[in-house]
Design an enzyme around this catalytic site. Sequence first.
Site, PDB file in Angstrom:
ATOM      1  N   THR A 165      59.809  32.702  47.095  1.00  0.00           N
ATOM      2  CA  THR A 165      60.204  33.976  46.849  1.00  0.00           C
ATOM      3  C   THR A 165      58.597  34.420  46.216  1.00  0.00           C
ATOM      4  OG1 THR A 165      61.245  34.179  44.678  1.00  0.00           O
ATOM      5  CG2 THR A 165      62.180  34.468  47.075  1.00  0.00           C
ATOM      6  N   ASP A 191      53.489  30.829  32.865  1.00  0.00           N
ATOM      7  CA  ASP A 191      52.379  29.950  32.157  1.00  0.00           C
ATOM      8  C   ASP A 191      50.905  30.434  32.132  1.00  0.00           C
ATOM      9  OD1 ASP A 191      53.584  27.970  33.676  1.00  0.00           O
ATOM     10  OD2 ASP A 191      52.513  28.036  35.699  1.00  0.00           O
TER      11      ASP A 191
END
Length: 308
Positions: free
Chosen positions: A118, A129
């Site tokens: 998705t 991150d």
Amino acid sequence: MAPTTRSQVSAESSPAPSSRRNAATSSAVNSHSGTIRQRQRQNSTHDAKESLDLATTTVEDNVFFFVPNLIGYARVILAAASLYFMPWHPKICTVLYGVSCLLDAFDGLAARLLDQETKFGAVLDMVTDRCTTACLLTFLAATYTEKGLPLLFQFLIALDFASHYMHMYSSLVTGATSHKNVGQEVSRILWYYYNDRTTLFIFCFANELFFVCLYLNASVERAIFSGSLAHYAPFLADVPIIGWMTWPQLIGLLCFPIMFAKQVINVVQFWKASKILVGIDIANRQEARKNARKNAVHEDHAEAIVDN
């Protein structure tokens, strides 16, 4: 009252030539504007309000609870916990931070196996991150203040965010299904980096491990080949550099080339994305001038019809 003549009635009932010309021109402009608006609606793939309603009311296909995204939430929680322990418990912090980073590989694997890839998951993964690395670099900037390194860490944070934001936005406006879909014709370096999962994992893992080693370096003082290890490899204790290095320093040294290459990739990514966005701007400006010329031709044509 003077009687009204036929010529006066004709003059009153028929608009003046200038009025007819303006009306015809306005009609042509409105028709052209309507065409532009229709084209814009066709180019707009999703409506924000409609998407918001779908995310609020849909039950049978709730992307928030897809397995890869649940792993993403776990990554966020583990990263937040590692930040809590970061100032005072290096071991617990390193374990939590390391598990959070390693789960980055499993959420992508789960997405592919379960057919649950998705856009939300991709963005959640990237944001996690970027934020996790930025928090660690911020702590390193405070830790190594006396060594004059805060500016370097601040630059790395800025480069990381700017590079990925520019790349993500350029991927969005060019219609790419994923920011990882980079063709060789765009950049051979980015193509090798994003299209080979092993390469991507090694670069990301070594990059994070280097900064973790810098974090642990502040708390680990004993050299590797001292104490009990000296009995098994006494000759290594006398080897220049390696003999007096701690294990975070040794691992950090091994990871440094990959970390440096990762920053070069960030620069390349930033530059390529900038050029793509500039190219789109140039194309849009050329299209605008082309439409303006077409609009002028429509106006001249409308005026010519009225004059005739």
